[in-house]
Design a protein around this motif. Structure first.
Motif, mmCIF file in Angstrom:
data_model
loop_
_atom_site.group_PDB
_atom_site.id
_atom_site.type_symbol
_atom_site.label_atom_id
_atom_site.label_comp_id
_atom_site.label_asym_id
_atom_site.label_seq_id
_atom_site.Cartn_x
_atom_site.Cartn_y
_atom_site.Cartn_z
ATOM 1 N N MET A 144 0.832 -1.205 0.000
ATOM 2 C CA MET A 144 0.000 0.000 0.000
ATOM 3 C C MET A 144 0.870 1.260 0.000
ATOM 4 S SD MET A 144 -2.737 -1.874 0.332
ATOM 5 C CE MET A 144 -4.085 -0.725 0.651
ATOM 6 N N ASN A 145 0.354 2.318 -0.649
ATOM 7 C CA ASN A 145 1.062 3.594 -0.598
ATOM 8 C C ASN A 145 0.515 4.450 0.552
ATOM 9 O OD1 ASN A 145 -1.370 4.696 -1.477
ATOM 10 N ND2 ASN A 145 -0.687 4.946 -3.589
ATOM 11 N N GLU A 146 0.997 5.686 0.658
ATOM 12 C CA GLU A 146 0.589 6.548 1.768
ATOM 13 C C GLU A 146 -0.888 6.927 1.711
ATOM 14 O OE1 GLU A 146 3.215 9.854 1.757
ATOM 15 O OE2 GLU A 146 4.959 8.700 2.454
ATOM 16 N N LYS A 147 -1.504 6.795 0.531
ATOM 17 C CA LYS A 147 -2.933 7.088 0.395
ATOM 18 C C LYS A 147 -3.791 5.849 0.643
ATOM 19 C CE LYS A 147 -2.176 10.775 -2.991
ATOM 20 N NZ LYS A 147 -2.469 11.251 -4.381
ATOM 21 N N ASN A 148 -3.143 4.782 1.114
ATOM 22 C CA ASN A 148 -3.819 3.514 1.395
ATOM 23 C C ASN A 148 -4.386 2.880 0.119
ATOM 24 O OD1 ASN A 148 -4.406 1.573 3.391
ATOM 25 N ND2 ASN A 148 -6.543 2.218 3.455
ATOM 26 N N GLU A 149 -3.657 3.073 -0.985
ATOM 27 C CA GLU A 149 -4.025 2.476 -2.261
ATOM 28 C C GLU A 149 -3.074 1.323 -2.574
ATOM 29 O OE1 GLU A 149 -5.438 6.636 -4.427
ATOM 30 O OE2 GLU A 149 -3.350 5.949 -4.577
ATOM 31 N N ILE A 150 -3.598 0.282 -3.218
ATOM 32 C CA ILE A 150 -2.775 -0.880 -3.562
ATOM 33 C C ILE A 150 -1.856 -0.528 -4.730
ATOM 34 C CG2 ILE A 150 -2.784 -3.253 -4.398
ATOM 35 C CD1 ILE A 150 -5.494 -3.618 -3.052
ATOM 36 N N VAL A 151 -0.559 -0.707 -4.529
ATOM 37 C CA VAL A 151 0.395 -0.466 -5.610
ATOM 38 C C VAL A 151 0.905 -1.775 -6.209
ATOM 39 C CG1 VAL A 151 1.090 1.789 -4.759
ATOM 40 C CG2 VAL A 151 2.298 -0.234 -3.940
ATOM 41 N N CYS A 193 -6.830 -10.593 2.506
ATOM 42 C CA CYS A 193 -5.853 -9.655 1.945
ATOM 43 C C CYS A 193 -5.016 -9.086 3.081
ATOM 44 C CB CYS A 193 -6.550 -8.513 1.212
ATOM 45 S SG CYS A 193 -7.484 -9.030 -0.240
ATOM 46 N N TYR A 194 -3.719 -9.289 2.991
ATOM 47 C CA TYR A 194 -2.771 -8.765 3.975
ATOM 48 C C TYR A 194 -2.170 -7.491 3.401
ATOM 49 C CZ TYR A 194 1.488 -8.652 6.876
ATOM 50 O OH TYR A 194 2.508 -8.272 7.716
ATOM 51 N N ASN A 195 -2.555 -6.360 3.956
ATOM 52 C CA ASN A 195 -2.163 -5.060 3.418
ATOM 53 C C ASN A 195 -0.960 -4.497 4.173
ATOM 54 O OD1 ASN A 195 -4.376 -5.132 1.621
ATOM 55 N ND2 ASN A 195 -5.735 -4.344 3.203
ATOM 56 N N GLN A 196 0.112 -4.244 3.444
ATOM 57 C CA GLN A 196 1.355 -3.777 4.049
ATOM 58 C C GLN A 196 1.578 -2.306 3.731
ATOM 59 O OE1 GLN A 196 4.645 -6.558 3.209
ATOM 60 N NE2 GLN A 196 3.112 -7.915 2.327
ATOM 61 N N GLY A 197 1.484 -1.475 4.771
ATOM 62 C CA GLY A 197 1.684 -0.049 4.604
ATOM 63 C C GLY A 197 2.805 0.465 5.484
ATOM 64 N N SER A 198 3.016 1.768 5.474
ATOM 65 C CA SER A 198 4.141 2.361 6.204
ATOM 66 C C SER A 198 3.973 2.288 7.710
ATOM 67 C CB SER A 198 4.318 3.827 5.782
ATOM 68 O OG SER A 198 3.141 4.567 6.066
#
Length: 357
Positions: free
Chosen positions: A122-129, A223-228
Motif C-alpha cells: 500500500m502507498n501513503e494514500k492507502n491504495e494498492i500499488v 488480503c494482507y495489506n502492508q503499509g508504512s
C-alpha cells in the motif's frame, strides 16, 4: 458462532474496511469484537459510529496500551463463540472466509484451519500499488507427502508433526488473519506473548500447532495489506535498495526493533523445544535450525547497525559468533563463510573483541 477479534490502535483511516469485510461475510453467526488499545486519535469514535445499530458487537478498550498481543488476549477472554478468528485493523477478509473455514473444521473434525492470502503493498494514500499471491503449494504438497498428511480436494490435513517440519524447513503456510480455531484450545493456557511487539503471531501459531493438527485450505481467503505504519512490513522489502535504506536512522531503528523481537521469539522457541525434548523425532535438527536462525538474525543486526552504531554492531556479531561457537566445526565453517560473504571487516573486528566478551 464465530468470534472475530480485531485489535486497533490509531487506525481511524483503515479500520472500517476491515470491519466491513467481516460484516460482508456469507456466514452470519458472527460476534465481532473490537479491542481499542488506548488509541490517541478518533479510532474509537469512528468505530462506534460505524457499528451503531449492529448486533453481536463488542467494543472494548484497554485503559493502558498493551500492544497487539494484549489486545488480542483481551478479546479472546471476552469471546463467547465456539470458534475464534483474527483480523488486523488494516487487513480484509474475502466474503467466504468464515463460512468455508467453519465448514472444513466441522467436516474434517479439526481444531484449527488456515488458508492462503494475498499480499498487497500500500502507498501513503492507502491504495494498492502491488498485489502478490503468497503461495508455496509445491513445497506444501512435498511436506504433506513426507509426513503422510491426507489431501482431500483443496484441503490438506496436517498432523502435529508439521511443527517440526515448519521449524526446520521454513515451510510457511499460516497467517494469523486466515486462522480459525476452536475456542476450547484456550483451555490449554496458550495466549499471545505480550512481551513481543511483532512476530507474536508466529509464536502463538506455532505453540497452537504443537498441540494439534490443522487443516490448510488451498484457496485465498484474505488480503494482507502492508503499509508504512505496519509494525513489521512497514516498507516494500521486495523492491527496496537495502544499502540506501540503512542510511536512514529511522529505518535502521525500526528494523532493529523487529529483528530483536524475532530473536526473542527464537529464544522462546529454543527453550520450548528443549523443554519438550522427548516429544520431537527431529530434536537435534530442531535445535540446530533454531540456533542457526538466532545466529543469522544477530549477524543481520550487526550488518544493519554497522554505520549507525558500530560498537553495538560488534556486540551483535559477537552474539552471533558465540552461538556458532557452540556448534560442530562443519556448522561453524558454514556459518562463518556466510558472515564473510556479508561483511568481512565487521567479522574481523568482532573476532578481535571476542576474547573480551
Amino acid at each position: 458462532m464465530v468470534s472475530v477479534i480485531i485489535p486497533v490502535f490509531n487506525r481511524e483511516k483503515t479500520v472500517l474496511k476491515a470491519i466491513q469485510s467481516v460484516l460482508d461475510q456469507t456466514y452470519k453467526d458472527i460476534e465481532l469484537i473490537i479491542v481499542d488499545d488506548n488509541s490517541t486519535d478518533n479510532t474509537l469514535e469512528v468505530v462506534k459510529r460505524y457499528l451503531e445499530g449492529e448486533e453481536n458487537v463488542k467494543i472494548l478498550k484497554n485503559q493502558n496500551s498493551k500492544g497487539v498481543s494484549g489486545a488480542r488476549n483481551f478479546g479472546m477472554q471476552n469471546a463467547t463463540g465456539e470458534y475464534i478468528a483474527f483480523l488486523d485493523s488494516d487487513d480484509e477478509y474475502l466474503p467466504n472466509h468464515i463460512e468455508d473455514s467453519v465448514q472444513v473444521l466441522e467436516q474434517y473434525h479439526q481444531n484449527v484451519s488456515f488458508s492462503f492470502w494475498y499480499e498487497n503493498s500500500m502507498n501513503e494514500k492507502n491504495e494498492i500499488v502491488r498485489s502478490d499471491r503468497e503461495s508455496s503449494r509445491p513445497n506444501l504438497l512435498r511436506v504433506a507427502n513426507e509426513i503422510h498428511a491426507e489431501q482431500i480436494n483443496n484441503v490438506i490435513l496436517y498432523g502435529k508433526e508439521f511443527f517440526e517440519y515448519t521449524c526446520t524447513s521454513s515451510c510457511y503456510c499460516y497467517h494469523i488473519i486466515t486462522m480459525v480455531m476452536r475456542r476450547s484450545l484456550l483451555e490449554k493456557g496458550i495466549l499471545f506473548d505480550e512481551t513481543l511487539r511483532c512476530s507474536e503471531d508466529d509464536d502463538f501459531i506455532l505453540r497452537i500447532i504443537h498441540e494439534t493438527g490443522f487443516a490448510l485450505i488451498m484457496d485465498y481467503h484474505a488480503c494482507y495489506n502492508q503499509g508504512s505504519d505496519n509494525l513489521y512490513n512497514f516498507m516494500d522489502r521486495k523492491s527496496i535498495n537495502l544499502k540506501e535504506a540503512i542510511r536512514s536512522t529511522e529505518v535502521v531503528q525500526k528494523l532493529t526493533s523487529c529483528w530483536l523481537n524475532k530473536i526473542h521469539m527464537y529464544e522462546r522457541r529454543l527453550s520450548f523445544v528443549q523443554e519438550h525434548k522427548g516429544e520431537f523425532k527431529m530434536y537435534d535438527k530442531l535445535v540446530y535450525a533454531t540456533k542457526f536462525l538466532l545466529a543469522q538474525k544477530y549477524c543481520t543486526l550487526a550488518i544493519l547497525n554497522q554505520s549507525y552504531d558500530r560498537y553495538q554492531a560488534c556486540i551483535y556479531m559477537m552474539h552471533s559468533l558465540k552461538i556458532a561457537g557452540h556448534e560442530d566445526e562443519e556448522w561453524k565453517k558454514e556459518f562463518i563463510y556466510k558472515v564473510l560473504e556479508e561483511n568481512e571487516e565487521l567479522y574481523i573486528c568482532s573476532l578481535d573483541k571476542l576474547n573480551l566478551y
